[in-house]
Design a protein around this motif. Structure first.
Motif, PDB file in Angstrom:
ATOM      1  N   GLU A  37     -31.115  53.126  24.839  1.00 13.13           N
ATOM      2  CA  GLU A  37     -32.283  52.307  25.154  1.00 13.13           C
ATOM      3  C   GLU A  37     -33.587  53.090  25.280  1.00 13.13           C
ATOM      4  O   GLU A  37     -34.653  52.496  25.337  1.00 13.13           O
ATOM      5  N   LEU A  38     -33.511  54.411  25.314  1.00 17.34           N
ATOM      6  CA  LEU A  38     -34.710  55.234  25.457  1.00 17.34           C
ATOM      7  C   LEU A  38     -34.922  56.102  24.231  1.00 17.34           C
ATOM      8  O   LEU A  38     -33.970  56.676  23.697  1.00 17.34           O
ATOM      9  N   THR A  65     -38.987  52.600  25.186  1.00 18.46           N
ATOM     10  CA  THR A  65     -37.686  51.960  25.339  1.00 18.46           C
ATOM     11  C   THR A  65     -37.546  50.906  24.253  1.00 18.46           C
ATOM     12  O   THR A  65     -38.505  50.593  23.538  1.00 18.46           O
ATOM     13  N   ILE A 149     -33.425  53.291  32.165  1.00 15.56           N
ATOM     14  CA  ILE A 149     -34.643  52.490  32.307  1.00 15.56           C
ATOM     15  C   ILE A 149     -35.243  52.646  33.694  1.00 15.56           C
ATOM     16  O   ILE A 149     -36.467  52.765  33.849  1.00 15.56           O
ATOM     17  N   TYR A 152     -37.062  55.768  33.953  1.00 19.27           N
ATOM     18  CA  TYR A 152     -38.281  55.688  33.143  1.00 19.27           C
ATOM     19  C   TYR A 152     -39.390  54.952  33.890  1.00 19.27           C
ATOM     20  O   TYR A 152     -40.558  55.344  33.823  1.00 19.27           O
ATOM     21  N   ASP A 174     -45.122  48.132  29.167  1.00 23.42           N
ATOM     22  CA  ASP A 174     -43.781  48.197  29.769  1.00 23.42           C
ATOM     23  C   ASP A 174     -43.687  47.503  31.121  1.00 23.42           C
ATOM     24  O   ASP A 174     -42.740  47.730  31.877  1.00 23.42           O
TER      25      ASP A 174
END
Length: 264
Positions: A37-38, A65, A149, A152, A174
């Motif tokens: 996801e990153l 992401t 996430i 992040y 984001d």
């Protein structure tokens, strides 16, 4: 003679491939996927040279992401503008000289901007290698600590808080990750930290100044109103809450396509 972009790409690919980075298609950048996801990336950032006959660059590192994109089109300045420059994580160079520069080259050196002669292959290779070494020493440890996430989001609060604003408007940043991670941080700690770092340093602790109070209000608006309170509007509105997750779902599909487009 190879252009500097080619020298940069070759150097960074060679220096960082052992850490899982690969050349990103269509960009002067390298990147790697973490946990599906990153996307962590390092991208070339040309700068204006203060020295005649020389060119200058630095590198920016950052994270996207699968939820970061509202369009499959991605431009280099999208990544540069959401990234972090080396000067933000590397220690200040010879701080005793900061108020007394010997020459323009020293100023750019202090800012972690690298000079090279565009007519000299060795000069270009040396500058790229020096920058890559700085990335490995100061940027990689930061990136290595961001593995999901939630981490992040914490990174954004510290380094790129503008990417978390106006969640209630479903913006192209984001901010909706605050909802995805069920974040309820009131943002007071990061607000106070920024006040101390920016205002107290700028005004020597003189909070009676009208400029101090005005800038304090601007920081409060950015961290508390535009970020924490905007996020809370979604929690308080079932329709907005539903829309937030619908938006996240559609962006995930776009983000997966972007990762694939970049060769990841």
């Amino acid at each position: 003679m190879a252009a500097f972009n080619s020298v940069f790409n070759k150097c960074f690919k060679e220096e960082l491939s052992q850490y899982g980075f690969r050349k990103l298609k269509g960009l002067d950048a390298v990147g790697r996927v973490v946990g599906k996801e990153l996307m962590q990336y390092i991208i070339l950032y040309p700068r204006s040279s203060l020295v005649r006959g020389r060119k200058t660059f630095t590198a920016v590192f950052g994270i996207c992401t699968v939820y970061s994109f509202s369009s499959a089109d991605i431009w280099k300045y999208d990544l540069i503008n959401r990234g972090v420059r080396l000067i933000e994580v590397a220690p200040k160079r010879e701080p005793e000289k900061e108020s007394c520069y010997k020459d323009p080259a020293e100023l750019q050196w202090l800012l972690y901007e690298y000079l090279y002669d565009p007519k000299d292959q060795d000069s270009m290779a040396t500058a790229a290698a020096e920058c890559a070494g700085c990335i490995k020493q100061y940027a990689l440890p930061v990136l290595d600590g961001i593995t999901d996430i939630r981490a992040y989001v914490g990174f954004c609060k510290e380094h790129t808080s503008h990417l978390l604003r106006f969640a209630d408007t479903m913006p192209d940043n984001d901010a909706l990750l605050l909802i995805l991670t069920d974040d309820h941080d009131d943002m007071m700690q990061i607000f106070e930290k920024n006040c101390k770092a920016i205002l107290e340093q700028s005004y020597q602790g003189d909070s009676s100044s009208s400029d101090y109070k005005r800038n304090e209000e601007l920081l409060y608006d950015a961290f508390i109103v535009q970020t924490a309170k905007a996020r809370d509007k979604i929690y308080d509105d079932p329709e907005l809450y539903k829309k937030a997750f619908e938006t996240l779902g559609s962006r995930k599909l776009i983000g997966q396509a972007v990762f694939k487009k970049l060769g990841l």
